[in-house]
Design a protein around this motif. Structure first.
Motif, PDB file in Angstrom:
ATOM      1  N   TRP A  86       8.182  10.372 -13.325  1.00 51.78           N
ATOM      2  CA  TRP A  86       6.946  10.795 -13.983  1.00 51.78           C
ATOM      3  C   TRP A  86       6.224   9.599 -14.582  1.00 51.78           C
ATOM      4  O   TRP A  86       5.024   9.400 -14.372  1.00 51.78           O
ATOM      5  CB  TRP A  86       7.259  11.833 -15.060  1.00 51.78           C
ATOM      6  N   ASN A  87       6.936   8.782 -15.336  1.00 53.48           N
ATOM      7  CA  ASN A  87       6.320   7.617 -15.985  1.00 53.48           C
ATOM      8  C   ASN A  87       5.897   6.567 -14.964  1.00 53.48           C
ATOM      9  O   ASN A  87       4.827   5.951 -15.096  1.00 53.48           O
ATOM     10  CB  ASN A  87       7.296   6.999 -16.996  1.00 53.48           C
ATOM     11  N   TYR A  88       6.700   6.371 -13.944  1.00 51.43           N
ATOM     12  CA  TYR A  88       6.378   5.360 -12.927  1.00 51.43           C
ATOM     13  C   TYR A  88       5.118   5.744 -12.154  1.00 51.43           C
ATOM     14  O   TYR A  88       4.271   4.894 -11.861  1.00 51.43           O
ATOM     15  CB  TYR A  88       7.566   5.213 -11.978  1.00 51.43           C
ATOM     16  N   ASP A  89       5.014   7.033 -11.818  1.00 49.29           N
ATOM     17  CA  ASP A  89       3.854   7.482 -11.030  1.00 49.29           C
ATOM     18  C   ASP A  89       2.540   7.302 -11.772  1.00 49.29           C
ATOM     19  O   ASP A  89       1.479   7.156 -11.141  1.00 49.29           O
ATOM     20  CB  ASP A  89       4.024   8.962 -10.650  1.00 49.29           C
ATOM     21  N   GLN A  90       2.573   7.346 -13.108  1.00 50.48           N
ATOM     22  CA  GLN A  90       1.321   7.248 -13.859  1.00 50.48           C
ATOM     23  C   GLN A  90       0.667   5.877 -13.719  1.00 50.48           C
ATOM     24  O   GLN A  90      -0.509   5.706 -14.039  1.00 50.48           O
ATOM     25  CB  GLN A  90       1.565   7.554 -15.339  1.00 50.48           C
ATOM     26  N   LYS A  91       1.426   4.872 -13.245  1.00 50.99           N
ATOM     27  CA  LYS A  91       0.868   3.524 -13.101  1.00 50.99           C
ATOM     28  C   LYS A  91      -0.206   3.463 -12.018  1.00 50.99           C
ATOM     29  O   LYS A  91      -1.043   2.556 -12.015  1.00 50.99           O
ATOM     30  CB  LYS A  91       1.987   2.529 -12.773  1.00 50.99           C
ATOM     31  N   LEU A  92      -0.162   4.421 -11.089  1.00 52.28           N
ATOM     32  CA  LEU A  92      -1.156   4.448 -10.013  1.00 52.28           C
ATOM     33  C   LEU A  92      -1.825   5.815 -10.011  1.00 52.28           C
ATOM     34  O   LEU A  92      -1.258   6.799  -9.539  1.00 52.28           O
ATOM     35  CB  LEU A  92      -0.489   4.190  -8.658  1.00 52.28           C
ATOM     36  N   PRO A  93      -3.041   5.946 -10.554  1.00 53.39           N
ATOM     37  CA  PRO A  93      -3.717   7.252 -10.641  1.00 53.39           C
ATOM     38  C   PRO A  93      -3.932   7.868  -9.259  1.00 53.39           C
ATOM     39  O   PRO A  93      -3.948   7.171  -8.231  1.00 53.39           O
ATOM     40  CB  PRO A  93      -5.054   6.900 -11.316  1.00 53.39           C
ATOM     41  N   LEU A  94      -4.126   9.176  -9.261  1.00 53.32           N
ATOM     42  CA  LEU A  94      -4.327   9.898  -8.000  1.00 53.32           C
ATOM     43  C   LEU A  94      -5.499   9.329  -7.206  1.00 53.32           C
ATOM     44  O   LEU A  94      -5.430   9.236  -5.970  1.00 53.32           O
ATOM     45  CB  LEU A  94      -4.559  11.385  -8.279  1.00 53.32           C
ATOM     46  N   GLU A  95      -6.570   8.970  -7.891  1.00 53.88           N
ATOM     47  CA  GLU A  95      -7.759   8.481  -7.181  1.00 53.88           C
ATOM     48  C   GLU A  95      -7.483   7.195  -6.419  1.00 53.88           C
ATOM     49  O   GLU A  95      -8.141   6.906  -5.417  1.00 53.88           O
ATOM     50  CB  GLU A  95      -8.900   8.282  -8.187  1.00 53.88           C
ATOM     51  N   GLN A  96      -6.508   6.418  -6.897  1.00 53.56           N
ATOM     52  CA  GLN A  96      -6.170   5.178  -6.203  1.00 53.56           C
ATOM     53  C   GLN A  96      -5.123   5.381  -5.113  1.00 53.56           C
ATOM     54  O   GLN A  96      -4.772   4.438  -4.397  1.00 53.56           O
ATOM     55  CB  GLN A  96      -5.675   4.143  -7.219  1.00 53.56           C
ATOM     56  N   ARG A  97      -4.610   6.592  -4.999  1.00 53.77           N
ATOM     57  CA  ARG A  97      -3.606   6.894  -3.982  1.00 53.77           C
ATOM     58  C   ARG A  97      -4.215   7.396  -2.680  1.00 53.77           C
ATOM     59  O   ARG A  97      -3.504   7.566  -1.680  1.00 53.77           O
ATOM     60  CB  ARG A  97      -2.620   7.945  -4.507  1.00 53.77           C
ATOM     61  N   LEU A  98      -5.506   7.663  -2.684  1.00 52.11           N
ATOM     62  CA  LEU A  98      -6.136   8.263  -1.506  1.00 52.11           C
ATOM     63  C   LEU A  98      -5.939   7.398  -0.273  1.00 52.11           C
ATOM     64  O   LEU A  98      -5.627   7.894   0.813  1.00 52.11           O
ATOM     65  CB  LEU A  98      -7.628   8.481  -1.783  1.00 52.11           C
ATOM     66  N   GLU A  99      -6.101   6.086  -0.418  1.00 48.81           N
ATOM     67  CA  GLU A  99      -5.977   5.192   0.719  1.00 48.81           C
ATOM     68  C   GLU A  99      -4.563   5.211   1.304  1.00 48.81           C
ATOM     69  O   GLU A  99      -4.382   5.067   2.516  1.00 48.81           O
ATOM     70  CB  GLU A  99      -6.351   3.766   0.291  1.00 48.81           C
ATOM     71  N   THR A 100      -3.563   5.413   0.434  1.00 52.80           N
ATOM     72  CA  THR A 100      -2.172   5.397   0.917  1.00 52.80           C
ATOM     73  C   THR A 100      -1.856   6.610   1.789  1.00 52.80           C
ATOM     74  O   THR A 100      -0.843   6.608   2.495  1.00 52.80           O
ATOM     75  CB  THR A 100      -1.182   5.346  -0.261  1.00 52.80           C
ATOM     76  N   LEU A 101      -2.702   7.649   1.751  1.00 49.01           N
ATOM     77  CA  LEU A 101      -2.477   8.809   2.613  1.00 49.01           C
ATOM     78  C   LEU A 101      -2.605   8.455   4.094  1.00 49.01           C
ATOM     79  O   LEU A 101      -2.131   9.198   4.955  1.00 49.01           O
ATOM     80  CB  LEU A 101      -3.461   9.930   2.270  1.00 49.01           C
ATOM     81  N   LYS A 102      -3.227   7.308   4.391  1.00 49.67           N
ATOM     82  CA  LYS A 102      -3.344   6.886   5.790  1.00 49.67           C
ATOM     83  C   LYS A 102      -1.983   6.539   6.393  1.00 49.67           C
ATOM     84  O   LYS A 102      -1.835   6.499   7.617  1.00 49.67           O
ATOM     85  CB  LYS A 102      -4.281   5.685   5.887  1.00 49.67           C
ATOM     86  N   THR A 103      -1.003   6.324   5.533  1.00 48.97           N
ATOM     87  CA  THR A 103       0.338   5.972   6.015  1.00 48.97           C
ATOM     88  C   THR A 103       1.270   7.176   6.058  1.00 48.97           C
ATOM     89  O   THR A 103       2.432   7.046   6.433  1.00 48.97           O
ATOM     90  CB  THR A 103       0.965   4.892   5.117  1.00 48.97           C
ATOM     91  N   VAL A 104       0.780   8.348   5.662  1.00 51.03           N
ATOM     92  CA  VAL A 104       1.598   9.559   5.645  1.00 51.03           C
ATOM     93  C   VAL A 104       1.154  10.458   6.795  1.00 51.03           C
ATOM     94  O   VAL A 104       0.006  10.910   6.831  1.00 51.03           O
ATOM     95  CB  VAL A 104       1.477  10.309   4.306  1.00 51.03           C
ATOM     96  N   THR A 105       2.043  10.738   7.743  1.00 46.66           N
ATOM     97  CA  THR A 105       1.687  11.504   8.940  1.00 46.66           C
ATOM     98  C   THR A 105       1.621  12.994   8.630  1.00 46.66           C
ATOM     99  O   THR A 105       2.555  13.559   8.054  1.00 46.66           O
ATOM    100  CB  THR A 105       2.709  11.267  10.063  1.00 46.66           C
ATOM    101  N   PHE A 106       0.509  13.602   9.030  1.00 47.69           N
ATOM    102  CA  PHE A 106       0.371  15.055   8.939  1.00 47.69           C
ATOM    103  C   PHE A 106       0.975  15.716  10.172  1.00 47.69           C
ATOM    104  O   PHE A 106       1.855  16.569  10.086  1.00 47.69           O
ATOM    105  CB  PHE A 106      -1.105  15.428   8.781  1.00 47.69           C
ATOM    106  N   GLN A 107       0.506  15.302  11.338  1.00 48.15           N
ATOM    107  CA  GLN A 107       1.032  15.802  12.610  1.00 48.15           C
ATOM    108  C   GLN A 107       0.760  14.735  13.656  1.00 48.15           C
ATOM    109  O   GLN A 107      -0.277  14.069  13.622  1.00 48.15           O
ATOM    110  CB  GLN A 107       0.367  17.135  12.982  1.00 48.15           C
ATOM    111  N   ARG A 108       1.702  14.571  14.574  1.00 49.44           N
ATOM    112  CA  ARG A 108       1.636  13.444  15.511  1.00 49.44           C
ATOM    113  C   ARG A 108       0.296  13.332  16.222  1.00 49.44           C
ATOM    114  O   ARG A 108      -0.286  12.241  16.320  1.00 49.44           O
ATOM    115  CB  ARG A 108       2.759  13.602  16.546  1.00 49.44           C
ATOM    116  N   ASP A 109      -0.229  14.461  16.705  1.00 50.93           N
ATOM    117  CA  ASP A 109      -1.472  14.423  17.471  1.00 50.93           C
ATOM    118  C   ASP A 109      -2.719  14.550  16.599  1.00 50.93           C
ATOM    119  O   ASP A 109      -3.842  14.407  17.100  1.00 50.93           O
ATOM    120  CB  ASP A 109      -1.473  15.540  18.512  1.00 50.93           C
ATOM    121  N   LEU A 110      -2.533  14.853  15.309  1.00 50.75           N
ATOM    122  CA  LEU A 110      -3.678  15.051  14.424  1.00 50.75           C
ATOM    123  C   LEU A 110      -3.843  13.935  13.405  1.00 50.75           C
ATOM    124  O   LEU A 110      -4.819  13.918  12.660  1.00 50.75           O
ATOM    125  CB  LEU A 110      -3.546  16.393  13.689  1.00 50.75           C
TER     126      LEU A 110
END
Length: 694
Positions: A337-361
């Motif tokens: 919980w404390n560690y995650d607060q160092k990077l706000p949600l708004e700054q995490r948006l770009e990191t979603l590019k590295t998380v796969t939703f579905q192989r073809d999508l």
């Protein structure tokens, strides 16, 4: 009458599979006894289960099958008795049937005259039948996953079988399955009773005998024992009560054979963490029950259900071990919980590019873009209907909804995705509408769960699910049969439930249009949503299948409108007038189909209405139709259906007095136009021809 007891002993079955298997085994044995003519009228069937056993007790089994008289049909009479004398065909048929040829007789069927024989089949002893058939029913049990456990042997089962017990009264049924022969021996609690066998002398002694071996085989008794123990232990805590959790009670019931409960404590400092985090750690990771005070606030205690019985010294040791494990889990949660607060949600948006939703999508970043577009479209459609909505909050929530997938807390406790995002949004000051929408984005998870409480949350939930369904359909990943690897049916069920309970003025046609606009290849989405609405109306709301067919056959406005029409139709479904109109509308459809006439109807020429009965129907329909339409527009469906029912005398009289298919072409065409008009004008609430009498 005899009593049957069957027990299948195994290695520990996964808790989530036990209840279904217990019910299925009971159904299979009941069906088997019925097929084999071994059921007595007053038969009682009871099933039991623990993690190590499935059992069924049947009271009222016939000791011997009922005799069966069977009619056999043989060759044609002419082939069997050429020239009136029994020929080779008759002799062969009589031999096969086990009767003298003189016992054959002639019967007349739609296909002609045939030789027939009445055969008496004496019943077999129940023991013989059961020894031959019970093993097949055990092997036919369906499991989500099965395994081989004997090298080079064909049988698969959920876990390795260890023993079989099968008694008919006091006699062992010589049953064999998977290399194990049945006996009169069971086994008790693995720890408290060890490997010592437990002899069961007769079915009636089963439960009591197992209790002496520390096994409570009756699921209901075990469940109530757990509840009473939870209550009793909670009373030892100051001003506390355990937090009701039916799903967890069910789970621990199927994890134990001899349940006991102990309490434990944790440091109050952990209460600074959100309740959702603490309860998830206790419930989902440790199977502990949370404890709350009289104000429903979480207390620094927990309750653990053990599958054993220990002395006070052993209890203290077990309590200490449980507290130590929980403390470590809470420390992990607090650190994340404390560690995650160092990077706000708004700054995490770009990191979603590295998380796969579905192989073809692609990635969750692409998924977020789809969700945002869908949320904007849905928000605009709702706003047009005059529903207040915070568009800025909705769009920000849609943009940030999946960012918690990159947090350490969600990586560790995946059950908290969405919830963590909402909690972080609140902690980071993004505003309550944004936080609530993100928090509730996965609600409802099932048909019994609540929907999001805010409009923004409801639209975000719709957008996420609709975009997922559309994207999966666009690449050909529709559910087929029982296969639904991406849980698209559950997603669509969520869409229907949100629309049903929120009252959002969105039609399934509008959702289909939005899906096709974003993904033109997602053309089957509308039919899929309609299928899920059909499921919701029948299985969740409990409407009869013919009522649902009648409502869905007329086209859709909103889900709430479909529910209102189904409810109104259900209330009048059994009335004589409505059933008569239903029969008449079926007749009208058949006439129009056979005449290949247009169901949208040609214009009606009043000068060709020459019979009083057709003049009366025309006048009555013209009078009632505007009244019904006005009531329909105001969604006063009950009153509208009452008005429709007033047409019955005119319709009945019409079909009694008028020949629709008149030889004169102009009269025939006009009468077809009249009944087509009646069908169309009065089928906008429901297609009455779908209603089934009885």
């Amino acid at each position: 009458m005899a009593e049957l007891l069957l027990e299948v002993g195994l290695e520990e079955i996964p808790a989530r599979m036990i209840a279904d298997a217990q019910a299925e085994l009971a159904r299979r044995i009941e069906a088997l006894l019925g097929r084999q003519r071994l059921l007595e009228a007053a038969t009682t069937i009871t099933s039991y289960s623990t993690p190590r056993r499935l059992a069924v007790r049947v009271q009222g089994v016939l000791a011997q099958q009922l005799d069966l008289e069977e009619e056999l049909t043989g060759p044609s009479w002419k082939a069997a008795f050429p020239e009136g004398q029994p020929g080779p065909a008759a002799q062969a048929f009589a031999k096969k049937a086990g009767v003298p040829v003189t016992a054959l007789r002639k019967i007349t069927t739609p296909k002609g005259e045939y030789a027939s024989a009445t055969v008496q089949r004496p019943g077999q002893r129940a023991e013989k039948v059961l020894s031959e058939e019970l093993g097949k029913e055990i092997g036919a049990l369906s499991w989500p996953k099965t395994m081989y456990w004997r090298p080079n042997k064909p049988e698969r089962f959920v876990r390795p079988l260890r023993w079989l017990l099968c008694l008919l009264d006091e006699n062992v049924v010589p049953l064999e399955f998977a290399g194990i022969r049945a006996g009169n021996v069971s086994y008790g609690h693995r720890v408290l009773h060890g490997d010592r066998p437990v002899a069961i002398t007769r079915p009636a002694d089963y439960l009591a005998t197992l209790e002496t071996a520390f096994v409570v085989a009756d699921v209901f008794v075990r469940r109530e024992r757990i509840r009473k123990a939870l209550d009793a232990v909670t009373r030892t805590l100051p001003e506390a009560r355990w937090r009701e959790d039916e799903a967890l009670v069910e789970q621990v019931t199927h994890l134990t054979e001899w349940p006991t409960v102990l309490s434990g404590n944790f440091q109050p400092e952990f209460l600074a963490l959100p309740e959702e985090v603490l309860v998830t750690v206790m419930r989902d990771h440790q199977k502990y029950f949370a404890v709350e005070d009289k104000q429903h606030a979480l207390a620094a205690h927990f309750l653990a259900v053990l599958n054993t019985e220990v002395d006070p010294e052993g209890t203290a040791i077990i309590r200490h071990g449980n507290e130590r494990v929980l403390r470590a889990r809470f420390n992990d949660a607090r650190f994340f919980w404390n560690y995650d607060q160092k990077l706000p949600l708004e700054q995490r948006l770009e990191t979603l590019k590295t998380v796969t939703f579905q192989r073809d999508l692609g990635s969750y970043f692409s998924k977020t873009e789809s969700n945002l577009l869908m949320a904007k479209a849905l928000g605009a459609a709702v706003a047009v209907q005059g529903i207040p909505i915070d568009h800025a909050a909705l769009e920000q929530a849609a943009l940030l909804a999946k960012t918690d997938l990159t947090t350490e807390l969600v990586k560790e406790f995946t059950e908290l995705q969405g919830i963590v995002g909402g909690l972080y949004a609140r902690a980071q000051g993004l505003g309550e509408p944004v936080a609530q929408a993100i928090y509730a984005q996965y609600m409802p998870a099932g048909v019994e769960d609540p929907i999001p409480v805010t409009v923004e949350g409801q639209i975000l939930g719709l957008a996420d699910r609709l975009a997922t369904v559309a994207e999966m359909f666009a690449i050909g990943l529709e559910p087929s049969g029982s296969k639904d690897p991406f849980a698209l049916r559950r997603a669509a069920n969520g869409i229907i439930k949100i629309l049903a309970e929120s009252g959002l003025p969105l039609t399934l046609a509008a959702l289909e249009t939005m899906a096709q606009k974003s993904l033109p290849r997602a053309g089957a989405v509308g039919a899929f949503l309609k299928e899920r609405l059909d499921f919701y109306l029948r299985e969740v709301r409990g409407y009869a299948y013919d009522v649902v067919n009648a409502v869905l056959s007329t086209g859709l406005t909103t889900v709430t409108d479909a529910i209102a029409r189904a409810q109104a139709l259900t209330q009048v479904r059994g009335s004589d007038d409505l059933l008569a109109i239903s029969t008449a509308f079926k007749r009208i459809k058949n006439i129009l189909r056979q005449a290949e006439a247009k169901q949208d109807g040609d214009p009606i020429a009043s000068e060709y209405l020459i019979e009083p009965a057709e003049q009366r129907l025309y006048a009555e329909a013209a009078r009632v139709a505007p009244e019904v339409e006005a009531l329909r527009a105001r969604q006063q469906y009950g009153e509208a259906l009452e008005r429709v029912a007033t047409l019955r005398p005119a319709i009945d009289n019409f079909f009694d007095q008028v020949m629709v298919m008149a030889p004169e072409a102009h009269l025939r065409k006009n009468r077809l136009a009249l009944i087509a008009s009646v069908l169309n004008d009065f089928s906008r609430i429901a297609d009455f021809s779908e209603i089934v009498a009885g």
